[in-house]
Design a protein around this motif. Sequence first.
Motif, PDB file in Angstrom:
ATOM      1  N   LEU A 149       1.062  -1.132   0.087  1.00 50.27           N
ATOM      2  CA  LEU A 149       0.024   0.086  -0.155  1.00 50.27           C
ATOM      3  C   LEU A 149       0.897   1.287  -0.049  1.00 50.27           C
ATOM      4  N   ASN A 200       0.250   6.062   0.329  1.00 48.40           N
ATOM      5  CA  ASN A 200      -0.576   6.833   0.842  1.00 48.40           C
ATOM      6  C   ASN A 200      -1.087   7.504  -0.474  1.00 48.40           C
ATOM      7  N   VAL A 201      -2.361   7.447  -0.674  1.00 47.66           N
ATOM      8  CA  VAL A 201      -2.979   8.100  -1.907  1.00 47.66           C
ATOM      9  C   VAL A 201      -3.596   9.395  -1.515  1.00 47.66           C
ATOM     10  N   ILE A 234      -5.394   7.952   3.598  1.00 46.51           N
ATOM     11  CA  ILE A 234      -5.964   6.888   3.161  1.00 46.51           C
ATOM     12  C   ILE A 234      -4.740   6.160   2.157  1.00 46.51           C
ATOM     13  N   TYR A 235      -4.795   4.674   2.508  1.00 46.56           N
ATOM     14  CA  TYR A 235      -3.429   3.800   2.000  1.00 46.56           C
ATOM     15  C   TYR A 235      -4.452   2.939   1.041  1.00 46.56           C
ATOM     16  N   ARG A 236      -3.992   3.033  -0.163  1.00 48.00           N
ATOM     17  CA  ARG A 236      -4.375   1.934  -1.062  1.00 48.00           C
ATOM     18  C   ARG A 236      -2.956   1.294  -1.883  1.00 48.00           C
ATOM     19  N   ASN A 237      -3.557   0.541  -2.662  1.00 47.15           N
ATOM     20  CA  ASN A 237      -2.693  -0.299  -3.547  1.00 47.15           C
ATOM     21  C   ASN A 237      -1.647   0.808  -4.460  1.00 47.15           C
ATOM     22  N   LYS A 267      -0.048   0.329  -6.770  1.00 46.97           N
ATOM     23  CA  LYS A 267      -0.082  -0.022  -8.403  1.00 46.97           C
ATOM     24  C   LYS A 267      -1.196   0.796  -9.116  1.00 46.97           C
ATOM     25  N   ASP A 268      -2.166   0.751  -8.269  1.00 45.13           N
ATOM     26  CA  ASP A 268      -3.719   1.504  -8.791  1.00 45.13           C
ATOM     27  C   ASP A 268      -3.651   3.012  -9.083  1.00 45.13           C
ATOM     28  N   TYR A 269      -2.561   3.731  -8.466  1.00 43.75           N
ATOM     29  CA  TYR A 269      -2.782   5.205  -8.436  1.00 43.75           C
ATOM     30  C   TYR A 269      -1.491   5.821  -8.686  1.00 43.75           C
TER      31      TYR A 269
END
Lengths: 772, 772
Positions: A501, A503-504, A509-512, A514-516
């Motif tokens: 993960l 930080n987005v 907020i912490y997300r994958n 690779k996705d952002y």
Amino acid sequence: MVEPVGNHYVVARPVYSENLFNEEHEKLHRHHKTFWDHLKQYFCCSPQKVKKIALGLFPIISWLPAYRFKEWILSDIVSGLNTGLVAVLQGLAFALLVNVPPGYGLYAAFFPNLVYFIFGTSRHISVGPFPVLSLMVGATVVRLVPDDIAGNGTSMNISAINEERVMVAATVTFLSGVFQLLLGILQFGFIVIYLSQSLISGFTTAAAVHVLVSQLKFMLQLSVPGFNTPFGIIYTLESVFSQISDTNIADLVTSLIVLLIVFVVKEMNDRYKAKLPAPIPIELLVTVLAALISYYVNLEEKYNVAVIGQLEEGFQVPVAPDAGILQKCVGDSISIAIVGFAVAFSVAKVYSIKYDYPIDGNQELIAFGLGNILGGSFKGFASSTALSRSGVQESTGGKTQIAGIISAGIVLIVIVAIGFLLAPLQKSVLASLALGNLKGMLMQFKEVGILWRKDKYDCVIWVTTFLAAVFLGLDIGLATAVAFQLLTVVIRSQFPSCTILANVGRSDIYRNRKDYTDIYEPEGVKIFRCSSPIFFANIEFFREKLITAVGFNPLRVLRKRNKALRKIRKMLKKGELQVTPKGLICMANYIYESDEELDNNRIEELDQPTNMTDLPIQIDWGAELPPGITVPWVDIHSIILDFSSVSFLDFSAMRVLQKTLKEFVRINIDIYIAGAHEGFLDKLESCAFFDEEIKPSMLFLTIHDAVLHILMKKDLATSPKLKLTEERWSSNNGAITISNGLRSRQGTVRLLFQVAALQLKETAPRAAQGNC
Amino acid sequence: MVEPVGNHYVVARPVYSENLFNEEHEKLHRHHKTFWDHLKQYFCCSPQKVKKIALGLFPIISWLPAYRFKEWILSDIVSGLNTGLVAVLQGLAFALLVNVPPGYGLYAAFFPNLVYFIFGTSRHISVGPFPVLSLMVGATVVRLVPDDIAGNGTSMNISAINEERVMVAATVTFLSGVFQLLLGILQFGFIVIYLSQSLISGFTTAAAVHVLVSQLKFMLQLSVPGFNTPFGIIYTLESVFSQISDTNIADLVTSLIVLLIVFVVKEMNDRYKAKLPAPIPIELLVTVLAALISYYVNLEEKYNVAVIGQLEEGFQVPVAPDAGILQKCVGDSISIAIVGFAVAFSVAKVYSIKYDYPIDGNQELIAFGLGNILGGSFKGFASSTALSRSGVQESTGGKTQIAGIISAGIVLIVIVAIGFLLAPLQKSVLASLALGNLKGMLMQFKEVGILWRKDKYDCVIWVTTFLAAVFLGLDIGLATAVAFQLLTVVIRSQFPSCTILANVGRSDIYRNRKDYTDIYEPEGVKIFRCSSPIFFANIEFFREKLITAVGFNPLRVLRKRNKALRKIRKMLKKGELQVTPKGLICMANYIYESDEELDNNRIEELDQPTNMTDLPIQIDWGAELPPGITVPWVDIHSIILDFSSVSFLDFSAMRVLQKTLKEFVRINIDIYIAGAHEGFLDKLESCAFFDEEIKPSMLFLTIHDAVLHILMKKDLATSPKLKLTEERWSSNNGAITISNGLRSRQGTVRLLFQVAALQLKETAPRAAQGNC
């Protein structure tokens, strides 16, 4: 107070580790019931409890006195008459599936009704024979009393075989009743939840295929031996097609005509449901017509068709089940008990939801168990409920089991008085009528495509269940399907998606990652998320993924460092290295020597924490090392494990997890666990998870808490002299983030916020007005 | 930027629903590999891949050329000699467990070693007979060729029976080799993960008990028939104790002496491990001594003890497995294949971690499979590895499988040349030596207590595995244990702890409201958390818990409301109700009438959303209703489901969840799902979860986001005229929360923050300094 700020999420609070949070917010001490408490409570006895149990055991005590006679009796009688007629026909037809003379189907439609009237909790289901169940009993019957003995059959021989078959059917019914009763008493009604919708759908479709194949011999009038081995369905079809030239054309024609009529009329019933006052009772009409034609044209003698013939008149004397047979059909009885109950319960549940009254799974088990015990004793076969017949009982206005008892009355009349009228009816007509009910089940094939698009696992369960039940037989197939289904639950959890993960959007907020695109990863920190429970079957997978994510194997790094330390000690001893204030300086020209051979006892030392206390200087593994000494480069200093989806952790997993974390701690990597569910800390503590190396302070409330903690710690480490010299408030994307690179006591910051708040109080209205 | 503020967690950002977040932060479109892509990749062929596979198939190609001859050969020879001697003794002893003449154990210790040398990936394990596996083969042998045929045995008869037994052992070994080979080729090496530590521990303990019981007959010299039915162990013990008076005292005494010596010396070996240069080879010493004594005292004739006798000299011609036997031992072969592999793999893994080299489960399966095929063809029995023997090979300095091949050489010498020296050895000595190795396994009983305190489930798995394997036999027991273990995974997830959460400490933290005093629950909002995946087996449980948590059944409320609507329509029609600006006013004195009877077709209408479009006025269910009309009081307006622990949701569960949510939506309760994992939204969309009533906008990032959203919505609803008139900043417990009860466009708030930030920039240093 938590109050909204426009559409904004604004939070400022201390960084919480699990420990700090527990200190600041006192936890109530609640008494959690132990296993023994539950057991004690379960077995404790009070007069109220006894009364409740007794009332529960005889539901009739509750509902019969409350019967609204004037309002309900008429609809119950109408419903009872209709259901009774259907029950007679289905009883006769399904007896063919059991491979016993048709008359015995009437017993199966009669006795269980009497018991259910007293013990049952559903008001709308019609108790009696059910095709799938009949087929399962039939399979056992054929296995224990095979046809091929009867191959050279005289009429005498056939009647003996029939008698034996009736005995087997009765015995297996009796035994499955005993199992149901036991399950009910032991409160095992919950087992139905293991039969998922996909599984039931696949299983009933397979049962429909079995019914279809087994009815072929009656429709074509062939003598096909029964096969109850795995792949029996293939042998049956082979046998049918090898004798297809012996088909009795009269039976075939009758079957096709009956099938056609039944299908068309049923389709019309469905389509004009709203317009018709009641569905056309096509089965009844066809039966009466067919019996009349057969009688007057004398089909039996002219075309040699098989007819029902003389029904057993009246009742048989009850018999004790045969001990020899009992032993041979334990497995079959269990699957019959479970399938029978599962079907009846799922139908009963539909009506209980529709009419909003409670049903009790355990009491239903007791009711069906006693019903089957009674039915089996009187040579009936296993009963449950047929969806179609229950539909008739409910749609024609049945309000209570009074309708059920009236339908039993109709069956009784047929048994004792007017059974002879059915004697000339062709068996092929009955077979066709049984097939007429299969359309709905066979239509379930459509589900496969839908399931594949929506959930691959459910689709695989459907297909596996169907194939297993078709080819391995209904009993072994069911067991296989249930085991397979349990396995899918394990498999779903077994390969969790493990992601890194980041930080987005620069907030919390912490997300994958690779996705952002708009991501921020704190330097030297890996945030690793495992999205499933961790247990024996996936802990190794978890470990591997974690090692892949961080990019090195901690154990290997530890060993290399320990080896390097040994070498440094040796060189210090030999004087090849000198300690200076700037670090170690190599005094000798380094000559390459191969890795020393380690003897087996010393290899364990390499797995211990690196110990530098005997050295005159602390070695910084990231800095330059003396020539000839290399250790793997480790570019991270902290790992955060996001455990918010880890709903449980078993003991095997805990051991491996502990070992893995220890390996990381020993190479000076800080480990944090974030978002663990409540009770996780207690569980770990009770399992002696923590020691000197792994401490409870590693638990943080959220990933963001852990990240802030790490940043602060690193800030302190890198600039220890910096003290309250810089404050930055930066505003980014509508979010305030406050940064100051220093140690400040909590009080300081709190004051700072209060001042800020006061200032804002004055400023904000102005600013806001200016924008409005 | 995310930077720490002292020890504070400060965040301000928009309230994010899943949709809003996805709008603001663009998601990269990543290509996710489909099932077919994986399949294609798996079967795609390139020269590199072929080469890699070929090299993987013959690990010897990699390690033999890299062999450091000078450094390693000596330790390999020493280790090989030691291991070889142990292998001979264990081969002879374990052959007794298989119920074949001792000489055949030497074949089992010889052939698989040759194959493993070429195909194996572990460098340290010693391949050969393993007691548990020998016992499993022995169980099959006894089942197919029972002792009681031999009850009246002449010597001729016994040798015939022995020959048959050897054949059965060889056949079952061959077949299990085939299974292992198949599993290896099909890449099924992962199956070992289903054997958890607790299961293996319970299983090996049970095996030790079996070994113990089965050796009694050799120690006491009784002729006990073998029982391989469930509960066989009880029959065996019964048989032993019924003939206990026939005990051969000489054998008993020898056994006890040997056992005592072995135990004492082994204990000493353990205790003085560090001081001894090598463990005392007590087994070897005892064997030599016992053989000498037996030969010179001539025990066989004097005391009628059973001795090994003449060993088969040289090798037997290879035989094809017997097709008739093959059919009868399919089940046994599967469990032997799996247990053999599991044991060997777990031992190999210990060494691979210790010495840091890779092993490959699938290649190990192939190596053991081929080994057993070869061994079975030459009348050996199933091989795996014995922990004790591998320990010898490693601790005496074995570096590679060169040591293994040397130990095979020792066995070869005994087979072809010096076997006759062992002829006078008593069988009871061998039995005692076999028992001497069991201590470790039997000590595992201690684990039960530890497991009970740490993890109840693991403890239950241990006990179930142990009891099943002891009483049902090792093969059925293993299958039962694995099935039971899978079930526990399901059960662990099946009764998730469902809790109602509340805000703790007035920031963004939500915890079980029963655990804390300092809690805040937004009015009319229920926050419900389910802490496990949701699937077919727990969705009904989830639904029930949710209904209990909110305190009413939504379907029932909906029906009551719809019934009330019908009544209102009727009363309006009759003029009993009049519409006024203040609401409905009842014109007639209300007379009680019983609930109307609903006919069956109309009951479905009650489940539809309440439709008030035809009414002249909207009815507020919370307000006072006309007399005689009552609906259940609903005190909540929003439900937040915390799905952060829901790692998957299967299709059955989705259907029920959709239905449940719909029921809530239809009685005007807003549902929010918070914290769902990534990909959840996509999954729901692909399954057509959303429609007009259930919308994707229900997904929020966190519980706090959802709570803020609800508060804002309610604020707007209750005070629609309020417009930018009030701003409050309140500081509480070190946390800033900003509240203003109004609709403000995002831009406004952003500006507001920027102004606040600027102000703070100036104020903060002053405030901070004042405190320092």
